[in-house]
Structure formats: C-alpha cells, structure tokens
Design a protein around this motif. Structure first.
Motif, mmCIF file in Angstrom:
data_model
loop_
_atom_site.group_PDB
_atom_site.id
_atom_site.type_symbol
_atom_site.label_atom_id
_atom_site.label_comp_id
_atom_site.label_asym_id
_atom_site.label_seq_id
_atom_site.Cartn_x
_atom_site.Cartn_y
_atom_site.Cartn_z
ATOM 1 N N ARG A 293 0.832 -1.210 0.000
ATOM 2 C CA ARG A 293 0.000 0.000 0.000
ATOM 3 C C ARG A 293 0.865 1.258 0.000
ATOM 4 N N ALA A 294 0.476 2.225 -0.812
ATOM 5 C CA ALA A 294 1.208 3.489 -0.844
ATOM 6 C C ALA A 294 1.010 4.270 0.456
ATOM 7 N N GLU A 295 -0.018 3.886 1.228
ATOM 8 C CA GLU A 295 -0.286 4.586 2.490
ATOM 9 C C GLU A 295 0.726 4.219 3.581
ATOM 10 N N TYR A 296 1.628 3.293 3.281
ATOM 11 C CA TYR A 296 2.601 2.858 4.285
ATOM 12 C C TYR A 296 4.008 3.341 3.928
ATOM 13 N N MET A 333 3.868 -0.228 -5.738
ATOM 14 C CA MET A 333 2.997 0.415 -4.774
ATOM 15 C C MET A 333 1.548 0.322 -5.211
ATOM 16 N N GLY A 334 0.708 -0.148 -4.327
ATOM 17 C CA GLY A 334 -0.720 -0.216 -4.613
ATOM 18 C C GLY A 334 -1.265 1.207 -4.692
ATOM 19 N N GLY A 336 -4.435 2.082 -3.983
ATOM 20 C CA GLY A 336 -5.626 2.289 -3.185
ATOM 21 C C GLY A 336 -6.879 1.700 -3.793
ATOM 22 N N GLN B 33 2.263 7.407 -10.385
ATOM 23 C CA GLN B 33 2.529 7.682 -8.970
ATOM 24 C C GLN B 33 3.678 8.667 -8.822
ATOM 25 N N ASN B 69 -8.078 4.949 -5.976
ATOM 26 C CA ASN B 69 -8.388 6.092 -5.114
ATOM 27 C C ASN B 69 -7.241 7.080 -5.005
ATOM 28 N N GLN B 70 -6.019 6.596 -5.259
ATOM 29 C CA GLN B 70 -4.843 7.421 -4.979
ATOM 30 C C GLN B 70 -4.716 8.630 -5.899
#
Lengths: 672, 165
Positions: A293-296, A333-334, A336, B33, B69-70
């Motif tokens: 996850r990109a959130e990590y 990276m995911g 989301g 990204q 969502n990103q």
C-alpha cells in the motif's frame, strides 16, 4: 557524543555496509552451530545481539504507531539530552513492539544491566527519565517491564519482567519475535539473530519439491484470509509449466482495521525478504513483486533499505550465495483499491491495468501475472516460512489446533483498554485475547461484540466469546479469520451503524464488473439508510419502501453471495448477515420503536438540556448548525425539538455535561 | 509530501521518463505515482505525455487513473488533511471528527479551501488503528482526535501558514 550522524553501533544500521567481511558472512550463514565459529566472529554476533553493550543504548519505537503517538519528539529529546550532557551512548530506532496504546515506548540498556522498557515517554518526559535511569534509578510509574537478562547482565530489582506484563504473558511471539527488539534497518542484526541461515541451508541442501512438501506437512495456511494450504499452492506453481514464474507478496493490507503486515515489515523487513527467497526458490520463480500500500511510507522505505542490503550481501540478485539461483524483487505500490486483495485483481494491477478480478480457473498458479504461473502469498505467511523450515514441519505443527497450525497475529483495536498487535497460538479463545491481553473494555462499559475479518467478516457476540481462534471454528459463528483485524465494540456502538459502515465501504470499493456486487451492495446500503432515517415528515410511500426493503434484505444478501464473481462480492453481505443474526433486536428497535439503543444513529436521537446543570455559557447555541438552541446568556438553554437534527455537537462542547440524550418516552411524545 | 509545483502548459517529464526507458504497460501505475508525487496531481497535459511515452491511448490511462483512489486530477492545498475512516476509527467516532473538520474548514471531502491552505480527503485506513481516531496532516499523524484537539491542530496550522507568508 551521541551518535546522531554516525551509524549508532558501527554495524551499518543507517548505511548499507555490513560489518561482516564476505568470508565471515558466508561462515555465519553456513553454520548450524555458532560455537564452532571463530572467536572474532562469535564476538561480533554477540555484540550485534546486544548480549552486553559497551555503551548505554537507548531504543525508541518509531513505527507508524509510535510516530503517531509522538515518538519523533521523544527521539529528538533523547538526542538533545545526550548531546547536552555529553553522554556517550547509542540511540537505536526500532520497530513496533505491539502495544500501541503505550506508545511512545523507550527502552534503555545500560552496560551490564538488562534492557528496560518505559511506556508513554513523551518528548517532555524523556530527559528526566533518562537522567534518572542513567543514575541507576528506575522510575516505577513509567516502567513497562524489563527484558529477560542474559548471562552477562544483571537484572533490575523490583522491576517486573516484560514477558509477564498482562499484554505479553499469553502471547506466543513467533512472527513478531524480532519486531520492536532489533533495529529493522540493520541486516547484520537480523543475521546475528539467526536470520538468513534457513535460506542459505535450504538453497544449498533442499530441492524445491522437498521444501513444498515440508511446508505442506507443517500445515501452514495462508494468513491473508482464505486459509489455503501454502505448501499445496506452491506445489501447483512448481508443477505448472512455464519458462518464467512469479512470486507476489501481497502487502496491500486493505482491510480497514488491520495493520499486521505493516508492523511486520516495519519491524523486521529482512524476515519477509528471507521468506520470499525461500518461496521463490521453492516454486522456481526468478522474479518477485511486493505489492504494498502506498499509504505505508515507512514500511516502503524499510523494505527498500532491506533490498539494497540483501543485494549488497549477495542474498538477492544473480547467483545467490553461489547456488546458481537468481532472484530479483520489485517493489510495486498499490494505488488504493480494496479489491486488489483479490488475487486476479492484484495481478491486473501489477500489469498496469484496472484492478478488476476475472473468473477462475485458470488459477494464478497456472496462469497468473503476464500469463505465467504465479504464487501470491500474504506478508505474514511469508514471514512464517523461515522459522517453519528452521524448526522443522513437525515442531511447527505441534503449535495450534487440529486444522490450524502455528500462530496468528491480530490487530486489536476499538473499545479495548490495550490496543495493539497481538500474536497468539491458534486455539486461544477470543475472550482471552480481549479480556486478558487487551485488558477488557475501558471506562466501565459493557462489551457488545467483536468484529473479525473486516468487510468480509462478521461479529462475535458475548455468548460466543469462548470460541477458539481457528480457521474453521470461527466460520461456525459467521466470522472469519480474515487478515486479522479485531475491532472491539461496546454498548455505545450501534450494530446497524456498523453494518451500514461496512456496506458503505464495500459499495464504494466494488470494482463494478459484475452486477450483483455493483448494484446489490448499493441497494443494501440504501435499505440500511432507510432503517436509520428519522421519520419526521415521512410519506406513506417512503414507509412502504422502508418495510419492503427490510423484508427483502436477507434475500438480496443471498443473491449477492451466490452470484458475485469474486471474493469481495461473495462475502460483501457478511457484515449485514452477521449483525442481523446476533443483533436482530437492535434492528427491530430501529424499525419498530424508531430509536437507536446505542444513541449513535443521528436521525433517531434527540437531545435535551438539563435545566439544573446548564450554566448558560452559550457554547452549545453557538455550535448548533441549525440554530435549534435558544436561551439567554447565563440562563438555562432549551433545544427546539423540531429543529434539532441530532448531530450531538452541543453535547460535545458542553463543559458541564448538561446535554443529554432524551429517553425513549420523551422522544416518542415529541415525535408522535 | 512533495511540494506542489504549478504545472505549466507543458510540464517537463523527461527526467521521470528517463527512469522508465522502453517501458511497457506495467510501468503505467508507477509512472503516474511518480508524477503525482512530483507535481501533486495528474493534469491532462501530463497524462497526454504519459500516453505518448507508453504508446497508450489517453482514455486507457484515465481508465486506470480513475479506478484507483490514490490519483487526483486537481491540485492540493498546502496542508493535505487525511481523515481515517477505518473500522477502528469509525467505532471511536471518526464520523464526528469528519463532520467537525467539514464545519471548521467549510469544505467537503475531495475539496480545497478557497485560500488554498487545506485539502480534505477521506482515506479507508492509514493503519494506525491503535491510536483511533486518527487524522494525518501532510506527513504528521494526530492521534485520539476530539473536537477541542482538532481546533488546536487547525489553529496551529493557520498560524504557521500566516507566519510563513
């Protein structure tokens, strides 16, 4: 001088260089018996394990939880203190030990003494605490416990053992063994704790089919939720034909309420790398992906460092340890999308497409990423692999229950006194986890339910709390092991609201490919919305629609379950079905009595102001979004029922707790 | 958090593309990204350039970018406020936290305040469940949020922004 710029222990913690020479590395990895190694190397290993330290060492937990609680300030304060006092010491940043509610956690190890852990050390408290400890006095109020003292160390008197702390006493720390103890950015420390030895031995001595056999025999099952036997999955891929095979590590922890994978990667990234080397070798893959996850951001950074270190040491890349085996790991990276936890959706995402699932078969083990045989394993599964092979399948199989072997890590959160990461042997009861390890419900409230398995899982009510943690037994009460999220709910949680929360999540995350999931979950959410809506000004048609929806809800759930394409849709109605099964009375209270017993559903609650308690401070009147509160300054205020929308912002600001939820009788009169 | 650079008519992406020579479809998501990290969002212009580099139609790229969502298609404010709406945060009252923020900033999720200071975003879970309810402002976590804590956080941020001007 403290070591703010230099690598703390000279072991290359913050750099990529290793303190081992290439020969020493080979010797350390090849040896099964450390006593046989030469003295210089043994000494280095002991030093890295911090069996004794020559300088005082300060450990600060700087995982995401730690940082969230303010560990960065503690770290800065500790550094400033060392500089100011000219104390010669090492400061090491470690991962998360698991007890989130006690963060920021700081440990201190003085030469010749056991390491002691302190809880809730804020930046303000750190200098006083350090001064006291360095003078040999342990402040008892802040102490969490001391680590087990090794041969050369003297234990502290009157300091409880960390192992006996109620949070840790019943845990079996297997996957989390090194988290929070070792420096995650140092490969040398991981090696000193026995790391990479299994990979080296396996690559040298065991042919791939034997590894698959051993893992199958150990009974290790996928920890991502499904619980498919890992060894069998590997065998399918090993047996599949293909010039290129892939291993994908699924670190896209999308379940809201779960953070096991993040903590494992942040605390011991090399453990995952070692597991991936073994898994890739076992299935014959030369390329692997970590889909994270990109959130990590912190976990990503730690993994990058780990890859660079392993590559420099010849543990990744071409011809690993001279065995002729090649492996490259790529970090993806995911972006989301919850549905990317589904194997085929994840593969599409790796390929650069929309993360939508496709029908199976063909299974990924036969035709996966880029059309090649692919194995997808969860982080926790892969982190289990090195010790499983090190201890042997039989020893591993001795842990746990008949059909679920080993341990499981749970992310314990919600309305529970001690939140954090908990690892228990399979077969431990849910009650033990919540009430012994987690310390029960805070503020004297009553336990209501525990939600397990996230949006695909279900709730367990009080009467089934003695159920054992096991893939199969949990299913009998409508919950699942899932990835390990465990959210505790008390009497102030509304179960209809929880079902609505999950349905809202699922319908947003539905990829839209198949109709039952795309349309069905949205219809279900609408029904739940109608149940929790207020009835002021409701037309007769709306009332009819409301009851019709409720009548059809269970049937709709069944259709979604039976006809959806992938796991997301097939399990989507679970949160509703499970709350309906155990808490039907709450639904009925919402529907027939028009009230929310927990006082959560906004449109079904009304507030009143206690005329005795109100001091007329006007805070609530200023805050009210609908101007429903009237009253003169310094006089008791009133709420106009017709204008009140039940948002509760008045209750939140009242300094005297004078704003109360109306009792049902008043409410009924007010709305009748 | 990367600083937001105002993307002019033609944003120079050569440096980023140089890291993906002869890239195929599987480089699409990492490329997007990286662009978003550098420029803060994906503009139509950058997406066209990505299409030319990867030899993919713009429609396909939008198809992928809107699925996840990103990705964002509008610039962010100076402070990127992320409200965690995970299960643990929900049980501990994150819906109220979100309402409070909406009221304080007078914007909804996905919007930016007119002074360009704050952007509000709702995220599924930031994995700090032990500290629920959590919000994240740029790279900093704020744990155990309450109405009064929120007021303090935003007051401090506004002050910081003023002193920087």
């Amino acid at each position: 001088m403290s070591s703010t710029t230099q690598p703390a222990c000279g072991c290359g913690c913050s750099g990529e260089a290793s303190i081992f020479t290439p020969e020493e590395l080979q010797a350390a990895l090849a040896s099964g018996d450390e006593a046989a190694l030469d003295a210089a190397l043994t000494e280095k290993l002991a030093l890295l394990r911090r069996e004794d330290v020559s300088r005082p060492t300060i450990f600060i937990g700087t995982g995401t939880c730690g940082l969230g609680a303010g560990a960065a300030k503690t770290l800065a304060a500790a550094r400033a203190w060392c500089d100011e006092k000219q104390v010669d010491c090492d400061i090491v940043e470690v991962g998360c030990i698991g007890l989130c509610s006690a963060e920021p956690i700081m440990d201190v190890q003085l030469p010749g003494r056991a390491r002691v852990s302190f809880t809730k050390v804020t930046g303000k408290q750190a200098p006083d605490l350090l001064a006291s400890v360095f003078d040999g006095v342990i402040p008892t109020e802040a102490v969490l416990g001391q680590f087990e003292s090794r041969a050369q160390q003297q234990a502290w008197d009157a300091v409880p053992a960390l192992k006996e702390h109620p949070f840790f006493a019943q845990q079996t720390r297997f996957v989390l063994a090194q988290c929070g103890e070792i420096d995650p950015s140092s490969m040398d420390e991981y090696i000193a704790h026995g790391g990479y030895r299994t990979a080296a031995r396996v690559l040298r001595d065991l042919p791939p089919p034997d590894i698959c056999d051993a893992v199958e025999k150990s009974g290790l099952r996928g920890r991502g939720g499904g619980g498919f036997p890992t060894g069998r999955k590997w065998k399918f891929a090993l047996g599949a034909e293909g010039d290129q095979k892939y291993l994908i590590c699924n670190a896209d922890e999308g379940d809201p309420g779960a953070f096991m994978d993040r903590a494992v990667i942040e605390g011991a990234p090399h453990r995952l790398v070692e597991g991936m080397i073994i898994a890739a070798y076992a299935i014959g893959a030369s390329k692997a992906y970590v889909y994270i996850r990109a959130e990590y951001p912190l976990a990503i950074e730690r993994l990058r460092t780990a890859f660079a270190q392993a590559r420099a040491a010849g543990l990744l890349g071409d011809n690993i340890l001279g065995t002729g085996f090649h492996l490259d790991i790529v970090l993806k990276m995911g972006a989301g999308a919850f549905v990317c936890g589904e194997e085929t959706a994840l593969i599409h995402s790796v390929e650069g497409k929309r993360g939508m699932p496709r029908p199976r078969p063909p299974f990924p083990a036969v035709k996966g990423a880029f059309g090649k045989p692919t194995v997808i394993n969860n982080v926790e599964t892969l982190a289990n692999v090195p010790p499983v092979l090190a201890m042997g399948p039989d020893a591993f199989a001795a842990m746990g229950t008949e059909n679920s072997k080993g341990t499981k890590v749970f992310a314990l959160s919600g309305k529970v006194a001690r939140t954090g990461l908990v690892e228990v042997a399979m077969g431990t009861t849910v009650r033990d986890i919540i009430f012994d390890i987690g310390g029960g419900i805070p503020n004297g409230k009553q336990f209501k339910a525990v939600q397990m398995g996230g949006p695909s899982g279900g709730c367990i009510p009080e009467e089934h709390l003695d159920i054992e943690v096991d893939y199969d037994s949990l299913k009998t009460v409508g919950a699942i092991m899932g990835s390990g999220g465990m959210v505790v709910m008390d009497e102030e949680t509304c179960m209809v609201d929880v079902a609505k929360f999950f349905m809202d999540f699922i319908q947003r995350e539905s990829c839209g490919k198949c109709i039952p999931c795309r349309e069905g979950t949205r219809r279900m959410l609408e029904i739940l919305h109608r149940i929790t809506r207020g009835y002021r000004n409701e037309t007769e048609t709306a009332t009819l629609e409301r009851f019709q929806g409720i009548m059809y809800m269970e049937r709709l759930a069944k259709v979604i379950k039976d006809t959806s394409l992938c796991g997301l849709g097939q399990t989507a109605p679970n949160p509703v079905l499970s709350t309906l099964r155990w808490f039907r009375d709450e639904y009925e209270t919402h529907i027939y009595e028009r009230r929310c017993p927990a006082g959560v559903c906004q449109e079904l609650r009304y507030f009143t102001i206690d005329q005795e308690k109100c001091i007329g401070c006007t805070l609530c009147a200023k805050r009210c979004p609908t101007e429903a509160i009237i009253g003169e300054s310094k006089q008791a205020h009133y709420i106009i029922v017709d204008k009140c929308i039940g948002c509760g912002s008045c209750a939140a600001v009242c300094p005297k707790d004078a704003v109360l939820l109306r009792e049902f009788d008043d409410e009924f009169e007010a709305t009748a | 958090m990367a600083t937001v650079v105002e993307a002019s008519a033609a944003t120079d992406l050569t440096a980023i593309f140089a890291r993906y020579p002869d890239a195929g479809r599987d480089a699409l998501i990492p490329l997007l990204q990286e662009i978003q990290d550098t420029f803060g969002y994906l503009s139509l212009d950058t997406i066209r350039q990505v299409g030319a580099h990867l030899k993919l139609p713009v429609s396909k790229i939008y198809g992928v970018a809107t699925f996840y969502n990103q990705f964002r298609f509008l610039a962010l404010g100076k402070y990127h406020v992320q409200v965690c709406r995970g299960t643990a945060c929900h049980v501990k009252g994150s819906a109220g936290v979100l309402d409070d923020i909406k009221q304080m900033l007078k914007i909804g999720p996905g919007e930016t305040t007119s002074d360009g200071l704050f952007s509000l975003e709702v995220v599924a879970c930031i994995g700090a469940c032990g500290l629920a309810p959590v919000i994240k402002v740029n790279d900093e976590f704020h744990a155990d949020m309450t109405t009064s804590k929120l007021e303090r956080v935003f007051k401090a941020l506004k002050k910081e922004a003023e002193s920087n001007e």
